[in-house]
Scaffold this motif. Structure first.
Motif, short mmCIF file in Angstrom:
data_model
loop_
_atom_site.label_atom_id
_atom_site.label_comp_id
_atom_site.label_asym_id
_atom_site.label_seq_id
_atom_site.Cartn_x
_atom_site.Cartn_y
_atom_site.Cartn_z
N PRO A 279 0.80 -1.24 0.00
CA PRO A 279 0.00 0.00 0.00
C PRO A 279 0.83 1.27 0.00
O PRO A 279 0.50 2.23 -0.70
CB PRO A 279 -0.83 -0.13 1.28
CG PRO A 279 -0.93 -1.59 1.53
CD PRO A 279 0.37 -2.17 1.05
N GLU A 280 1.93 1.29 0.75
CA GLU A 280 2.73 2.51 0.81
C GLU A 280 3.44 2.78 -0.51
O GLU A 280 3.60 3.94 -0.93
CB GLU A 280 3.76 2.45 1.95
CG GLU A 280 4.75 1.32 1.90
CD GLU A 280 4.27 0.06 2.63
OE1 GLU A 280 5.14 -0.68 3.12
OE2 GLU A 280 3.04 -0.18 2.68
N VAL A 281 3.83 1.69 -1.22
CA VAL A 281 4.46 1.85 -2.53
C VAL A 281 3.43 2.36 -3.54
O VAL A 281 3.70 3.29 -4.31
CB VAL A 281 5.08 0.52 -3.01
CG1 VAL A 281 5.52 0.61 -4.47
CG2 VAL A 281 6.27 0.15 -2.13
N ARG A 282 2.26 1.77 -3.53
CA ARG A 282 1.19 2.20 -4.44
C ARG A 282 0.87 3.68 -4.23
O ARG A 282 0.69 4.43 -5.20
CB ARG A 282 -0.06 1.35 -4.24
CG ARG A 282 0.08 -0.09 -4.71
CD ARG A 282 -1.23 -0.86 -4.55
NE ARG A 282 -2.30 -0.23 -5.33
CZ ARG A 282 -2.50 -0.42 -6.64
NH1 ARG A 282 -1.69 -1.23 -7.31
NH2 ARG A 282 -3.48 0.17 -7.27
N LYS A 283 0.80 4.10 -2.99
CA LYS A 283 0.46 5.50 -2.70
C LYS A 283 1.53 6.44 -3.24
O LYS A 283 1.22 7.48 -3.85
CB LYS A 283 0.30 5.71 -1.19
CG LYS A 283 -0.11 7.15 -0.83
CD LYS A 283 -0.28 7.34 0.65
CE LYS A 283 -0.81 8.72 0.98
NZ LYS A 283 -0.05 9.83 0.35
N ILE A 284 2.80 6.08 -3.04
CA ILE A 284 3.88 6.93 -3.53
C ILE A 284 3.83 7.03 -5.05
O ILE A 284 3.98 8.11 -5.63
CB ILE A 284 5.25 6.39 -3.07
CG1 ILE A 284 5.38 6.49 -1.55
CG2 ILE A 284 6.39 7.17 -3.72
CD1 ILE A 284 6.59 5.77 -0.98
N PHE A 285 3.60 5.90 -5.71
CA PHE A 285 3.52 5.90 -7.17
C PHE A 285 2.37 6.78 -7.65
O PHE A 285 2.55 7.62 -8.54
CB PHE A 285 3.32 4.47 -7.68
CG PHE A 285 4.59 3.68 -7.84
CD1 PHE A 285 5.71 3.95 -7.07
CD2 PHE A 285 4.68 2.65 -8.75
CE1 PHE A 285 6.88 3.23 -7.20
CE2 PHE A 285 5.84 1.92 -8.90
CZ PHE A 285 6.94 2.20 -8.13
N ILE A 286 1.20 6.58 -7.08
CA ILE A 286 0.02 7.33 -7.53
C ILE A 286 0.19 8.82 -7.24
O ILE A 286 -0.21 9.67 -8.04
CB ILE A 286 -1.26 6.76 -6.89
CG1 ILE A 286 -1.54 5.36 -7.48
CG2 ILE A 286 -2.46 7.67 -7.13
CD1 ILE A 286 -2.64 4.59 -6.79
N ASP A 287 0.81 9.16 -6.11
CA ASP A 287 1.10 10.56 -5.81
C ASP A 287 1.99 11.19 -6.88
O ASP A 287 1.93 12.39 -7.13
CB ASP A 287 1.77 10.70 -4.44
CG ASP A 287 0.81 10.50 -3.28
OD1 ASP A 287 -0.42 10.50 -3.52
OD2 ASP A 287 1.28 10.33 -2.14
#
Length: 322
Positions: A279-287
């Motif tokens: 989840p933290e990786v996905r959030k950074i990517f989407i940001d």
């Protein structure tokens, strides 16, 4: 003599068994893995590689060490990996440029589809049409009308000759019937500065390049060049809604030297899949306006082949060379 013959035969069998890539893979990895980024530190490709570095290391139980080897548009670092031993300890964090486009622009000492084995995509970054915040065009329809009226007096910038943003600009001119003048810069930061100075009136960027300026309110996005609307730029229409069939997006992913053992390949793909799913990786990517996306070797190989098919006619028609 018979027992000795049997012992010799058994020893030979054992040696062959131990040399098998499947046995090798069971102990993989037993030392650090080099993840070559063929660009300078701090760029968009480098950022994404470092985001998945830690979760990949945790899954594999060995450090994944990011190593920057910039030069020749990514060809130098990519060639290092293409010529490395296919043992899973030297990988390249690649993208569209050195693996699909650059080979169409000039001679390079490797062929991606011949010398490298795609492991998995990591992210997809749609190209986004950006304009200065004070542009009179507030929508794609307004932009098309404005650009047709301006003709060659309107400049469209890119991050460099032969870059994906350059090819996308020429492709857009052709598909939309425009005559904008292409102005190349030497990277995302100089291009964004050109917006502020009024030197260009449009550009195709990734969210990684445009994030700071958009966040400051000095640049506005009009449309995204992905095949469909995307969660990474919510609410933004696709360019294909006004220019049917238009699409352009960059991929980021991991490749290894051709001949990597299947079990090593699988372990690496599993590590990437686990990393991208966090989840933290996905959030950074989407940001950062990129879509987290792992996949099979076949998925990534198809992306490369599709890009070669899309950009080769553009490069030929506009005689783009490096």
């Amino acid at each position: 003599m018979r027992p000795r013959s049997l012992n010799l035969r058994a020893m030979l069998s054992l040696a062959l068994f131990l040399a098998s890539p499947f046995v090798f893979a069971k102990g993989y990895p037993d030392k650090p893995i080099r993840l070559i980024v063929p660009y300078a530190a701090g760029g968009s490709t480098d950022q994404l590689a470092r985001i998945i570095q830690k979760p990949m290391s945790e899954y594999l139980g060995q450090p994944v060490v990011v190593e920057n080897k910039p030069g020749a548009g990514g060809a130098i670092g990519t060639d290092v990996v293409a010529k490395s031993a296919p043992d899973g300890y030297t990988l390249v964090f690649g993208n569209t440029g050195p693996n699909a486009v650059i080979q169409l622009l000039r001679k390079v000492p490797y062929d991606t589809l011949r010398d490298l084995r795609p492991i998995s995509t990591v992210a997809i970054a749609p190209m986004i049409l950006a304009v200065p915040a004070d542009s009179p065009a507030k929508s794609m329809k307004e932009f098309l009308a404005y650009a047709r009226k301006q003709g060659t007096a309107m400049n469209i910038g890119s991050v460099g000759n032969g870059s994906l943003s350059h090819l996308t600009s020429e492709y857009f001119n052709e598909m939309a019937g425009l005559k904008m003048e292409h102005i190349p810069y030497t990277g995302g930061a100089p291009l964004m500065t050109a917006f502020l100075n009024g030197q260009v009136q449009a550009a195709f960027v990734t969210g990684l390049d445009g994030a700071v300026m958009v966040g400051s309110g000095k640049v506005r996005y009009l449309a995204v060049a992905s095949p469909g609307r995307t969660e990474v730029v919510p609410g933004l229409p696709t360019m294909a809604e006004d220019v049917p069939g238009f699409k352009s997006q960059a991929w980021f992913g991991v490749l290894a030297p051709k001949g990597i053992p299947p079990e090593v390949e699988k372990k690496l793909r599993d590590a990437i899949t686990k990393a991208v799913a966090q989840p933290e990786v996905r959030k950074i990517f989407i940001d950062r306006k990129v879509e987290p996306r792992s996949g099979s070797a076949e998925d990534l190989e198809k992306l490369i082949r599709d890009e070669i098919g899309q950009w080769n006619p553009v490069i030929t028609k506009f005689n783009i060379r490096l």
